[in-house]
Scaffold this active site. Structure first.
Site, mmCIF file in Angstrom:
data_model
loop_
_atom_site.group_PDB
_atom_site.id
_atom_site.type_symbol
_atom_site.label_atom_id
_atom_site.label_comp_id
_atom_site.label_asym_id
_atom_site.label_seq_id
_atom_site.Cartn_x
_atom_site.Cartn_y
_atom_site.Cartn_z
ATOM 1 N N HIS A 156 11.161 4.380 4.337
ATOM 2 C CA HIS A 156 10.358 3.543 4.587
ATOM 3 C C HIS A 156 9.010 2.763 3.268
ATOM 4 C CE1 HIS A 156 6.120 2.311 6.238
ATOM 5 N NE2 HIS A 156 5.391 2.806 4.454
ATOM 6 N N HIS A 180 3.521 3.632 -3.204
ATOM 7 C CA HIS A 180 2.700 3.456 -2.701
ATOM 8 C C HIS A 180 2.423 4.940 -1.648
ATOM 9 C CE1 HIS A 180 4.676 2.852 1.122
ATOM 10 N NE2 HIS A 180 3.678 2.775 1.895
ATOM 11 N N GLU A 184 -0.610 9.972 -1.670
ATOM 12 C CA GLU A 184 -0.598 10.741 -0.621
ATOM 13 C C GLU A 184 -0.278 11.406 -0.149
ATOM 14 O OE1 GLU A 184 -1.252 8.822 3.896
ATOM 15 O OE2 GLU A 184 -1.378 6.959 2.585
ATOM 16 N N ASP A 185 1.458 11.218 -0.380
ATOM 17 C CA ASP A 185 2.313 12.310 0.818
ATOM 18 C C ASP A 185 2.364 13.377 -0.044
ATOM 19 O OD1 ASP A 185 1.363 10.974 3.106
ATOM 20 O OD2 ASP A 185 2.720 9.793 3.479
ATOM 21 N N ASP A 247 3.096 -2.278 3.938
ATOM 22 C CA ASP A 247 3.226 -1.587 4.670
ATOM 23 C C ASP A 247 2.654 -1.549 6.163
ATOM 24 O OD1 ASP A 247 3.107 1.874 4.510
ATOM 25 O OD2 ASP A 247 0.805 1.462 4.351
ATOM 26 N N ASP A 367 0.798 -26.558 23.107
ATOM 27 C CA ASP A 367 1.078 -26.456 22.582
ATOM 28 C C ASP A 367 2.503 -25.413 22.437
ATOM 29 O OD1 ASP A 367 -0.181 -24.752 22.238
ATOM 30 O OD2 ASP A 367 -1.227 -24.445 19.915
#
Length: 841
Positions: A156, A180, A184-185, A247, A367
């Site tokens: 990821h 990133h 958090e993880d 992300d 369109d």
């Protein structure tokens, strides 16, 4: 000329998927856009901008699409693009992927090599060492973690880095993209990130990281605070939001591995926040792909049906566009205008929006077919516009000049709709190479990260609205109020107006003179008493049109009116009006609360003078409030009863036993939870609601939106009427949220049935079916509804002007799932064009 079909690369099934979506047309962004390719082949031919051109080389596009991002997540990448094993000086991922197959390890290593190759190709001067260091750190921290698909979690952040590399982001941004999820993880802290990678990377990672360690009263507050935190971090470094969008893009590409409920939630959030945010930053390619991926999950039936209809038109459409392209290229050579020609069929989600808004079939979307001509200069753009109008007849009112007056996200192009032989309409967009790059990549196309962090004037203009967020968040401490204002501002349709001196003022569609006044200055807006449009006096609720010259009249001491909220459209105007009203309403509520408390105290022969501020603050804390003023304002708004407050100041003083209240959760802004209030006020259904706060408030479902079980709801204290419960999507909620003190937490009770009854609680819902007028259709509708065990309260039919039939049903439904199933079954009937729920009965 074959038209690239990128659907397979953006929403295609991963190996093992049983639900392969149909191919979908390539579409444009707000007015543009071929989709963002997830993998840039190292050996692919490149355009002058350094990016493989999907439009100029169809074969290149088709080759790239074979290596879709979703397939890359689980399949081994094609060996001809990159070496499947890392170079000698690179760390292999094998030591950190214990338990993973050799296949997974080879995929991970190959993806990292591709990432380095893409960065080197797009930004040859960047130092790759920080990316290698971040990758090694990332491997170590995410060791042993798996995604829902079963693949190593490390894929990821690697794919996020790849998207950033294709956007030509710098090494710092890509390193932050790889890291990133680390804070958090994993157990890594921001301090450790700063120590190893510098403060800049740590700031970006912190801005992207969610607020999972903070407890909120409900999911909505949690989501709102996450978005607010990200946007405020973006004010100082726009790379925060670009990483967040990358992300979200990869999460959407692999969404099929999650449960349906979570798919719906993430897809809806993507359509509400992230796709509009990409649009506001001008990132057309990314926005278009996010919308189509989300559309697949938010309305799977409409997605499949529309895919089938567009595929049926694709063959003839490609053939038609090929003839137009050939003819146009000949004319360019004949008149010696330098430029390249692209063609496309509109994106599925954009088509669906047109079908819903205009209530037309696919073949009437003007369109649906489009040509884009990319020239060398602005002069060539205008010369080509005249040439086109000499070849094909233009459609009146469909000529738009976004070069002279760019959109707020700095999108620039000339648009014109033409009629070809046989009456076929097609749209042409004309722009320069620079305009094309800005339209496709937006803020990422211009943002240069040099030693001095220089920013161009255009980028400063693009980010001007972002800096308004600092002012908003100071004036709107309530996260939901902040979100409601943000959503209005993210995706406006523009109208161009002028001051008497000729200054252009860009406003949302259907804006009023009040919006115009606030766009000039807050004080001008607050003191507006009248307006002139094109020299004539008009009401303040007049809807402004393109080209209107507006002049406002002010009067010192005049104040905003609550009625203004019913016709203002711009976020700035609504925010300033709400802020003014909130401040004055709060002061008035505080005075009323003090009087109510004093009157109640006299009734029980108590003197409030003996209670100190500390005593009131202690009671306020029990309600989850901070100060005496907040407590008195709550009493004035009708949220808390004066008798209860007195009883807490001096227990037993009112000779009324207080009901026991359970402990409130951490972060619960409303304090203790009382027993469920179950009073019938608006038909059936209000007895299935639970409300926090009082045991003596009347509760009713608001008539304007008629919420049913399963919908997200919000309560609003209405003086003299109790608590009105609205669906969170109700338009009126936007006008109510500015008084956050009057909002109260409500929820549906756990059981769908009442004690002693065998039948589930039902709610009346109005459905409008737009269909072809044919015999036997009403019989089929009623049979489907009856077979579903649903009671029909009423039926009404009427013909429409376009030859279709409109059928209105009022049915009794149990909850949102029941309603969605019924709508899906009705949509399947041949001849049905659309089924819509009407909020108000």
């Amino acid at each position: 000329m074959a038209i690239a079909n990128p659907a397979s690369s953006q929403a295609g099934p991963q190996p093992g998927s049983q639900n392969a979506p149909k191919s979908q047309p390539e579409i444009m962004t707000t007015d543009t856009g071929i989709e963002l390719k997830a993998a840039l082949p190292v050996a692919a031919p490149t355009s002058s901008t350094g990016v493989a051109s999907a439009a100029s080389d169809t074969n290149t596009t088709e080759t790239a699409l074979k290596l879709s991002p979703v397939q890359q997540g689980l399949d081994e990448p094609v060996g001809s693009f990159v070496s499947p094993m890392p170079a000698a000086d690179e760390e292999s991922s094998a030591s950190h992927l214990a338990g993973s197959s050799i296949e997974d390890i080879r995929v991970v290593d190959a993806k990292f090599q591709r990432l380095l190759a893409t960065v080197h190709e797009n930004r040859p001067g960047d130092d790759l060492e920080i990316i290698r260091k971040a990758w090694a750190f990332c491997l170590q921290q995410h060791e042993g973690q798996k995604r829902a698909s079963g693949e190593p979690y490390i894929i990821h952040p690697l794919e996020v880095g790849q998207v950033l590399a294709e956007l030509k982001m710098d090494s710092t941004a890509i390193a932050a993209g790889l890291l990133h999820d680390a804070v958090e993880d994993t157990d890594v802290t921001s301090v450790e990130i700063a120590k190893q990678f510098g403060d800049q990377v740590a700031h970006i990672v912190e801005g992207v990281t969610k607020l999972d360690k903070i407890k909120f009263a409900n999911r909505e507050d949690h989501q709102a605070e996450n978005i607010r935190k990200m946007l405020l971090a973006m004010v100082t470094d726009v790379r925060v939001v670009i990483i967040k969008l990358a992300d979200r893009l990869h999460n959407m590409r692999t969404l099929e591995h999650l449960k349906p409920e979570k798919q719906q939630k993430i897809a809806r959030e993507t359509l509400d926040i992230y796709a509009p945010l990409a649009h506001r930053l001008g990132m057309g390619k990314l926005r278009g792909e996010l919308e189509d991926l989300a559309f697949r999950y938010t309305d799977a039936y409409a997605y499949e049906q529309l895919s089938t209809e567009v595929d049926a038109l694709r063959g003839a459409g490609e053939e038609f566009l090929q003839k137009i392209v050939v003819k146009l290229e000949e004319k360019l050579r004949e008149f010696k205008i330098q430029g390249r020609v692209e063609s496309r069929i509109k994106r599925l989600y954009s088509i669906q929006q047109k079908l819903v808004d205009q209530k037309i079939p696919v073949d009437q979307v003007y369109d649906l077919l489009a040509i884009r001509v990319i020239t060398n200069s602005v002069q060539d753009c205008y010369a080509l516009l005249g040439l086109l109008h000499s070849i094909w007849r233009p459609v009146p009112g469909r000529i738009k000049d976004f070069i002279a007056m760019p959109r707020p996200n700095l999108y620039q192009s000339l648009h014109t709709t033409l009629i070809a032989e046989g009456g076929h309409q097609f749209e042409v967009q004309i722009r320069t190479e620079d305009m094309h790059r800005v339209a496709e990549e937006g803020i990422a196309a211009h943002w240069k990260y040099k030693a001095s962090d220089d920013v161009s004037a255009k980028d400063e203009q693009r980010l001007a609205w972002v800096r308004q967020l600092m002012e908003w968040q100071r004036e709107m401490p309530d996260p939901n109020e902040f979100m409601s204002t943000l959503k209005i501002d993210l995706y406006p349709e523009e109208v161009y107006t002028f001051t008497p001196k000729g200054k252009v003022v860009v406003l949302p569609k259907d804006a009023s003179p009040i919006d115009f006044a606030y766009a000039i200055h807050t004080e001008v807006g607050n003191t507006t008493i009248g307006a002139k449009v094109n020299g004539r006096i008009v009401p303040l609720r007049t809807r402004l049109k393109n080209g209107d010259i507006v002049e406002v009249t002010t009067q010192a001491g005049h104040a905003p009116s609550r009625d203004w909220l019913s016709f203002t459209k711009s976020s700035k105007a609504r925010n300033k009006i709400k802020h003014w009203l909130n401040e004055h309403q709060r002061q008035r509520a505080l005075e009323i609360g003090r009087k109510l408390l004093d009157r109640e105290a006299r009734k029980y022969k108590l003197s409030l003078s003996k209670y100190t501020t500390a005593d009131f603050d202690k009671v306020a804390t029990e309600y989850g409030l901070g100060t005496e003023a907040e407590l008195l304002a709550g009493v004035g708004f009708g949220k808390y009863s004066a008798r209860q407050v007195l009883n807490k100041l001096e227990p037993g003083s009112t000779m009324t036993a207080e009901p026991p209240t359970p402990e409130s959760g951490v972060g619960n802004a409303l304090g203790h939870m009382s027993e469920a209030v179950k009073r019938v006020f608006f038909g059936k259904g209000s007895e299935s609601l639970q409300v926090e706060g009082q045991d003596d408030l009347l509760v009713y479902r608001a008539r304007c939106c008629n919420p049913i079980r399963g919908e997200e709801i919000i309560g609003y204290v209405t003086r003299g009427k109790g608590v009105a419960v609205h669906a969170r999507s109700c338009p009126n909620v936007q006008n109510l949220l500015y008084e956050s003190d009057r909002r109260i937490q409500v929820e549906w009770s756990p059981s769908p049935t009442e004690p002693g009854t065998a039948k589930a609680q039902t709610y009346p819902v109005k459905l409008t079916v737009i269909c072809d007028d044919r015999a036997g259709l009403l019989k089929e509708f009623t049979a489907i509804i009856a077979d579903d065990g649903t009671n029909i309260r009423s039926v009404d039919t009427k013909p429409a002007d376009d030859g279709t039939m409109v059928v209105d049903f009022v049915v009794e439904t149990i909850d949102v799932r029941h309603l969605n199933r019924l709508v899906l079954n009705l949509r399947k009937v041949p001849g049905v064009r659309d089924v819509q729920r009407v909020q108000k009965i």
